[in-house]
Design a protein around this motif. Structure first.
Motif, PDB file in Angstrom:
ATOM      1  N   UNK A  21       0.844  -1.204   0.000  1.00 15.22           N
ATOM      2  CA  UNK A  21       0.000   0.000   0.000  1.00 15.22           C
ATOM      3  C   UNK A  21       0.878   1.253   0.000  1.00 15.22           C
ATOM      4  N   UNK A  22       1.962   1.240   0.717  1.00 16.79           N
ATOM      5  CA  UNK A  22       2.879   2.386   0.727  1.00 16.79           C
ATOM      6  C   UNK A  22       3.463   2.607  -0.666  1.00 16.79           C
ATOM      7  N   UNK A  28       0.963   6.823  -6.670  1.00 13.46           N
ATOM      8  CA  UNK A  28      -0.117   7.805  -6.838  1.00 13.46           C
ATOM      9  C   UNK A  28       0.434   9.220  -6.752  1.00 13.46           C
ATOM     10  N   UNK A  29       1.260   9.473  -5.772  1.00 13.86           N
ATOM     11  CA  UNK A  29       1.853  10.804  -5.604  1.00 13.86           C
ATOM     12  C   UNK A  29       2.657  11.204  -6.834  1.00 13.86           C
ATOM     13  N   UNK A  30       3.431  10.287  -7.357  1.00 13.93           N
ATOM     14  CA  UNK A  30       4.237  10.546  -8.560  1.00 13.93           C
ATOM     15  C   UNK A  30       3.349  10.871  -9.755  1.00 13.93           C
ATOM     16  N   UNK A  96      -6.320   7.605  -8.670  1.00 14.43           N
ATOM     17  CA  UNK A  96      -6.632   6.962  -7.389  1.00 14.43           C
ATOM     18  C   UNK A  96      -7.179   5.562  -7.648  1.00 14.43           C
ATOM     19  N   UNK A  97      -8.127   5.456  -8.580  1.00 21.13           N
ATOM     20  CA  UNK A  97      -8.711   4.148  -8.896  1.00 21.13           C
ATOM     21  C   UNK A  97      -7.653   3.167  -9.393  1.00 21.13           C
ATOM     22  N   UNK A 106      -6.288   6.195   2.006  1.00 19.80           N
ATOM     23  CA  UNK A 106      -5.513   7.120   1.173  1.00 19.80           C
ATOM     24  C   UNK A 106      -6.349   7.628   0.012  1.00 19.80           C
ATOM     25  N   UNK A 107      -7.019   6.741  -0.674  1.00 20.19           N
ATOM     26  CA  UNK A 107      -7.852   7.116  -1.807  1.00 20.19           C
ATOM     27  C   UNK A 107      -8.944   8.089  -1.417  1.00 20.19           C
ATOM     28  N   UNK A 108      -9.640   7.783  -0.332  1.00 13.27           N
ATOM     29  CA  UNK A 108     -10.710   8.684   0.133  1.00 13.27           C
ATOM     30  C   UNK A 108     -10.157  10.049   0.508  1.00 13.27           C
ATOM     31  N   UNK A 109      -9.001  10.081   1.150  1.00  9.12           N
ATOM     32  CA  UNK A 109      -8.404  11.360   1.569  1.00  9.12           C
ATOM     33  C   UNK A 109      -8.008  12.209   0.364  1.00  9.12           C
TER      34      UNK A 109
END
Length: 127
Positions: A21-22, A28-30, A96-97, A106-109
């Protein structure tokens, strides 16, 4: 298998899930950092591109904007900018998806962050 072995196996599995997950969160951040959103006015006289944080990176105006009053021009620019931000938000939702999933914390945030910063008004939806 002893209780200790079962606990170690469970812990190893849990650590593996957390690490995975990390890694997905970093991905995702990238991906989000590389995104831009763009929109243009109905007549194409105003074009706006926003960066990954929603900031205006490019504003293009052609000579047709001279026909608009100052207040109307400002209103049009703001509307196009909000549509560009909404486009960005949609791209973020897609990322996110594809990475962490919409159903994760993380996705919800991330989705909530973009939705709250760049709410789509009825005017922009029709734009």
């Amino acid at each position: 298998m002893s209780d200790v072995d079962a606990a170690e196996e469970w812990l190893d599995s849990w650590v593996g899930q957390v690490n995975a997950q990390a890694q997905r969160s970093v991905e995702l951040s990238r991906r989000v950092a590389a995104l831009t959103g763009s929109a243009e006015s109905r007549d194409g006289a105003i074009r706006v591109t926003v960066g990954s944080a929603g900031q205006v990176e490019r504003l293009e105006l052609d000579d047709r904007v001279r026909e608009l009053s100052g207040p109307r021009l400002a209103q049009e620019i703001m509307s196009v900018m909000r549509r560009a931000q909404a486009a960005l938000s949609g791209q973020v939702a897609e990322q996110v998806r594809e990475t962490v999933g919409e159903d994760t914390e993380t996705g919800r945030a991330v989705l909530h962050s973009f939705d709250s910063r760049f709410p789509v008004s009825r005017e922009e939806e029709d734009g």
